[in-house]
Design a protein around this motif. Structure first.
Motif, PDB file in Angstrom:
ATOM      1  N   THR A   1     -84.413 -72.542  80.389  1.00  0.00           N
ATOM      2  CA  THR A   1     -84.537 -71.472  79.405  1.00  0.00           C
ATOM      3  C   THR A   1     -85.998 -71.374  78.974  1.00  0.00           C
ATOM      4  OG1 THR A   1     -84.016 -73.023  77.623  1.00  0.00           O
ATOM      5  CG2 THR A   1     -82.184 -71.783  78.570  1.00  0.00           C
ATOM      6  N   THR A   2     -86.307 -70.334  78.229  1.00  0.00           N
ATOM      7  CA  THR A   2     -87.680 -70.135  77.769  1.00  0.00           C
ATOM      8  C   THR A   2     -87.682 -69.665  76.324  1.00  0.00           C
ATOM      9  OG1 THR A   2     -89.662 -68.760  78.040  1.00  0.00           O
ATOM     10  CG2 THR A   2     -87.596 -67.831  78.817  1.00  0.00           C
ATOM     11  N   ASP A   3     -88.708 -70.044  75.593  1.00  0.00           N
ATOM     12  CA  ASP A   3     -88.845 -69.608  74.198  1.00  0.00           C
ATOM     13  C   ASP A   3     -89.195 -68.127  74.098  1.00  0.00           C
ATOM     14  OD1 ASP A   3     -88.332 -72.173  73.332  1.00  0.00           O
ATOM     15  OD2 ASP A   3     -90.447 -72.731  73.187  1.00  0.00           O
ATOM     16  N   LEU A   4     -89.621 -67.524  75.187  1.00  0.00           N
ATOM     17  CA  LEU A   4     -90.032 -66.120  75.162  1.00  0.00           C
ATOM     18  C   LEU A   4     -88.855 -65.184  74.943  1.00  0.00           C
ATOM     19  CD1 LEU A   4     -92.566 -66.143  78.134  1.00  0.00           C
ATOM     20  CD2 LEU A   4     -93.078 -66.237  75.686  1.00  0.00           C
ATOM     21  N   ASP A   5     -87.703 -65.541  75.525  1.00  0.00           N
ATOM     22  CA  ASP A   5     -86.523 -64.681  75.431  1.00  0.00           C
ATOM     23  C   ASP A   5     -85.298 -65.549  75.691  1.00  0.00           C
ATOM     24  OD1 ASP A   5     -84.387 -62.873  75.926  1.00  0.00           O
ATOM     25  OD2 ASP A   5     -85.812 -61.307  76.479  1.00  0.00           O
ATOM     26  N   ALA A   6     -84.359 -65.537  74.765  1.00  0.00           N
ATOM     27  CA  ALA A   6     -83.178 -66.390  74.882  1.00  0.00           C
ATOM     28  C   ALA A   6     -82.315 -66.027  76.082  1.00  0.00           C
ATOM     29  CB  ALA A   6     -82.349 -66.300  73.603  1.00  0.00           C
TER      30      ALA A   6
ATOM     31  N   ARG B   1     -83.639 -66.667  82.151  1.00  0.00           N
ATOM     32  CA  ARG B   1     -83.424 -67.946  82.818  1.00  0.00           C
ATOM     33  C   ARG B   1     -84.426 -68.080  83.959  1.00  0.00           C
ATOM     34  NH1 ARG B   1     -80.919 -67.960  78.947  1.00  0.00           N
ATOM     35  NH2 ARG B   1     -78.790 -68.689  78.513  1.00  0.00           N
TER      36      ARG B   1
END
Length: 205
Positions: free
Chosen positions: A30-35, A38
């Protein structure tokens, strides 16, 4: 269209079985940029890219059909070269790779270390297809194309097969065109809808 997708999605399933144990099941991040975003980091794959998925499926399929040529041949600047070298060595087939003279020296060295014969002298991006045909005629080797080969496409599609089994919905996909083709076949079978594939405008494919 449904019959087409079903047929090729089934081939992706068979490819996953065929290459099991030869490639890694890479993580889904996952990324902090967009929940909802993926990441499938195929940089953790053997040889450092997704390419072994397609190369292994193509070469293992070739051997399974009873077609055992004198060797396999490919044209690549690095990632596909290493993948073909690794897959061919696994089944005991000679591999010959045509790599342009200006390719990354580290990738050339890695390809040789994996057991492939490398031809670089006089090879350029412009003439490599012509030289490929000449060498194929001389040696009788079978081509493992980096993207224009259904066995390769089916193998690349295995990258997303595990992702979808984790109940992740995929509607926008970014990557190289050959892996996008395989991914779309799997995803359309699971969720029939419009998909958006994204690739950088400088990509060679």
């Amino acid at each position: 269209m449904n019959g087409f997708v079903e047929q090729h999605a089934e081939q992706v399933r068979l490819a996953a079985e065929r290459i099991h144990g030869r490639v890694r099941r890479t993580p889904t991040l996952t990324t902090d940029l967009d929940a909802e975003v993926r990441l499938k980091p195929e940089c953790f794959q053997v040889t450092g890219s997704f390419k072994p998925r397609g190369a292994f499926n193509a070469i293992l399929s070739l051997v399974a059909r009873g077609d055992r040529p004198p060797g396999v041949i490919a044209v690549s600047s690095g990632n596909h070269a290493q993948a073909v070298a690794l897959a061919a060595s696994t089944v005991g087939l000679p591999a010959l790779i045509l790599i342009p003279e200006d390719a990354n020296p580290a990738k050339v060295a890695a390809t040789r270390a994996l057991g492939a014969e490398v031809i670089q002298e006089g090879i350029t991006f412009a003439n490599r297809e012509q030289r490929l045909r000449e060498v194929m005629a001389e040696r009788g080797f079978v081509l493992v194309h980096p993207f224009d080969d259904w066995d390769v496409i089916h193998g690349q599609g295995t990258a997303v097969r595990f992702l979808l089994h984790e109940s992740v919905s995929v509607s926008v996909i970014a990557g190289l065109i050959v892996i996008l083709a395989g991914i779309l076949l799997v995803n359309l079978r699971r969720v029939p809808r419009r998909e958006t594939a994204v690739e950088r405008d400088s990509a060679a494919a």
